[in-house]
Design a protein around this motif. Sequence first.
Motif, PDB file in Angstrom:
ATOM      1  N   VAL B 223       0.813  -1.176  -0.110  1.00 62.83           N
ATOM      2  CA  VAL B 223       0.058  -0.072  -0.004  1.00 62.83           C
ATOM      3  C   VAL B 223       0.873   1.324   0.139  1.00 62.83           C
ATOM      4  O   VAL B 223       0.697   2.161  -0.761  1.00 62.83           O
ATOM      5  CB  VAL B 223      -0.938  -0.235   1.165  1.00 62.83           C
ATOM      6  N   LEU B 224       1.873   1.126   0.816  1.00 65.00           N
ATOM      7  CA  LEU B 224       2.761   2.504   1.070  1.00 65.00           C
ATOM      8  C   LEU B 224       3.627   2.551  -0.477  1.00 65.00           C
ATOM      9  O   LEU B 224       3.607   3.912  -1.007  1.00 65.00           O
ATOM     10  CB  LEU B 224       3.644   2.254   2.033  1.00 65.00           C
ATOM     11  N   SER B 225       4.168   1.770  -1.002  1.00 71.58           N
ATOM     12  CA  SER B 225       4.765   1.562  -2.266  1.00 71.58           C
ATOM     13  C   SER B 225       3.795   2.156  -3.309  1.00 71.58           C
ATOM     14  O   SER B 225       4.087   3.130  -4.189  1.00 71.58           O
ATOM     15  CB  SER B 225       5.312   0.352  -2.892  1.00 71.58           C
ATOM     16  N   ALA B 226       2.356   1.609  -3.287  1.00 70.77           N
ATOM     17  CA  ALA B 226       1.625   2.053  -4.423  1.00 70.77           C
ATOM     18  C   ALA B 226       1.231   3.726  -4.209  1.00 70.77           C
ATOM     19  O   ALA B 226       1.222   4.486  -5.114  1.00 70.77           O
ATOM     20  CB  ALA B 226       0.399   1.486  -4.330  1.00 70.77           C
ATOM     21  N   GLY B 227       1.098   4.098  -2.991  1.00 69.58           N
ATOM     22  CA  GLY B 227       0.828   5.533  -2.705  1.00 69.58           C
ATOM     23  C   GLY B 227       2.029   6.419  -3.176  1.00 69.58           C
ATOM     24  O   GLY B 227       1.888   7.518  -3.817  1.00 69.58           O
ATOM     25  N   ASN B 228       3.337   5.995  -2.908  1.00 70.26           N
ATOM     26  CA  ASN B 228       4.327   6.634  -3.510  1.00 70.26           C
ATOM     27  C   ASN B 228       4.496   6.750  -4.884  1.00 70.26           C
ATOM     28  O   ASN B 228       5.231   7.787  -5.464  1.00 70.26           O
ATOM     29  CB  ASN B 228       5.653   5.962  -3.056  1.00 70.26           C
ATOM     30  N   LEU B 229       3.971   5.801  -5.685  1.00 75.66           N
ATOM     31  CA  LEU B 229       3.877   5.940  -7.217  1.00 75.66           C
ATOM     32  C   LEU B 229       2.656   6.401  -7.634  1.00 75.66           C
ATOM     33  O   LEU B 229       2.191   6.515  -8.962  1.00 75.66           O
ATOM     34  CB  LEU B 229       3.853   4.417  -7.642  1.00 75.66           C
ATOM     35  N   TYR B 230       1.691   7.115  -6.681  1.00 74.65           N
ATOM     36  CA  TYR B 230       0.410   7.569  -7.106  1.00 74.65           C
ATOM     37  C   TYR B 230      -0.581   6.312  -7.965  1.00 74.65           C
ATOM     38  O   TYR B 230      -1.308   7.052  -8.672  1.00 74.65           O
ATOM     39  CB  TYR B 230       0.596   8.871  -7.895  1.00 74.65           C
TER      40      TYR B 230
END
Lengths: 258, 264
Positions: B223-230
């Motif tokens: 989830v964090l990684s997806a957020g970082n990638l918008y």
Amino acid sequence: MSSVRLRADCISHAYKSLSVLDDISLTAEAGEVLVLVGPSGCGKSTLLGILGGLLAPTSGTVRMDGEARSDCLNPLTYVFQDFSLLPWRSVAGNVSLALEGTRLDTASRHARIAEVLGLTGLTEFRDALPKQLSGGMRQRVGIARALAVRPAVLLMDEPLSALDGQTRDLLLDEFAGLIARSGVTAIYVTHNLSEAVRVGHQVAVLSRRPGRLREIIRIDRPILERRPSDPDLVSLEAMLWRLIREDAATADREMKRA
Amino acid sequence: MPDPRGHPVPFRAWGFAPRDIPLAAAATLIGVLVLWQAGASAGLISTKFLSAPAQIARALFDLSVSGELWLHLSASLRRLAFGWLIGTAAGLAVGFAVGLFTLARSPGMAIVSALFPIPKIALVPLFIIWFGIGEGSKIVTLAFGVFFPTVINTMAGVDGVPRGLIRMGQSFGLSRMAIIGKIVLPDSLPAILSGFRITTSTAIILLVAAEMIGAEKGIGAFVLSAGNLYDTDSLLAGIVVLSVMGLIVSFVLGRIERALLGWR
């Protein structure tokens, strides 16, 4: 008939500074029923707890004389006012609890459960949970559980007081019969004087707190021959009421003040 | 002028008896999804910030087919299982000890009272120092978070066992172990199971937090990684997975409660 008698010598008890019982000596004779009566808060249930070893007295001793039957599994056995049934166990499971961990093998345990359920009219309810039973039926389970261990002394703490009047009258007849026929030594706490004269061979009258022994009255008529309307029992009940009436009124006033 | 026949007594005992309507629950959820999808399709909701349900479903499908979802999910489930089980086992042991033994009660409660209010997430950096960035610190974080509510619920359950039942067991000569096993444990089970509902939710929250601080695999890290990638499609897909995880745990606990507490 049980040959065991239970004797209390000079029992006194206090909860911190509150004296509850003062110098009580009495004896439940072998095969007889000793009834404890007295006003509310006089320490009847406390005394019963002491007699059965569930409460240590501040002073005094309790002694049991005589040999229990060879098949007795728990010499001092209680029947509780609130039934004290395990709600997650069936009727048979609750009776079984008293026999688990004893020397009985599984077959003997099942036989004994079946026997006491038959005696108390619970055979067809053996798989029912306590919540599915009426108050009267629940107390039958409590009685069945107590009888299953073949007690030498049965200690009953207001066993019928949680029941409605009709159920109490019906169960009292059965109860008196069961106790009389089993010949067990019994101590029966009640605030109901008609119960006292129906089931007791001796009625011990306690004073208001701190409970002292006021009088012990003996009733010689066999329990199985007693009827609620017997004139001598009715007059005995009236006499008991005269003995405790003033104390009961005073105790009631004290409780309201508290 | 008053009616000589009197007037009917109005019924006043209305309400205060809410009922479950399963159909209404399902309809509400479906309705929200339909409105959400319709809003996104009509351009009323910006899918850049809040993906539409269809996009989230598509992302879930893609993640599932590529195997990425299972990689993250299995890592999270492993941590969740270990952390919860360790915290629960320790919590039950301490809870019973505190509930049953005078020697354990005051010392146990002193420690629990002092440490329980600490937000467990704040301890994650400390656990990383102690146990490293790997699995150890994450599992300990979960176990620590699960431990305290379990102790408190177990102790409350044991304290709530009617003394009359214990006296009954003693009056029939039951051993201490028999009283614990046959009376105390079953009677405290409702409180313990109710505690499990709290601890499983706590464990999922801590799992995500711990995985966001230092993990390559796990739903939190994903989830964090997806957020970082918008990548809001994948981000929300991860959140849906967490929600489903919570629902499944709740369902399983419900079945366990029904099986063990049918007598209530």
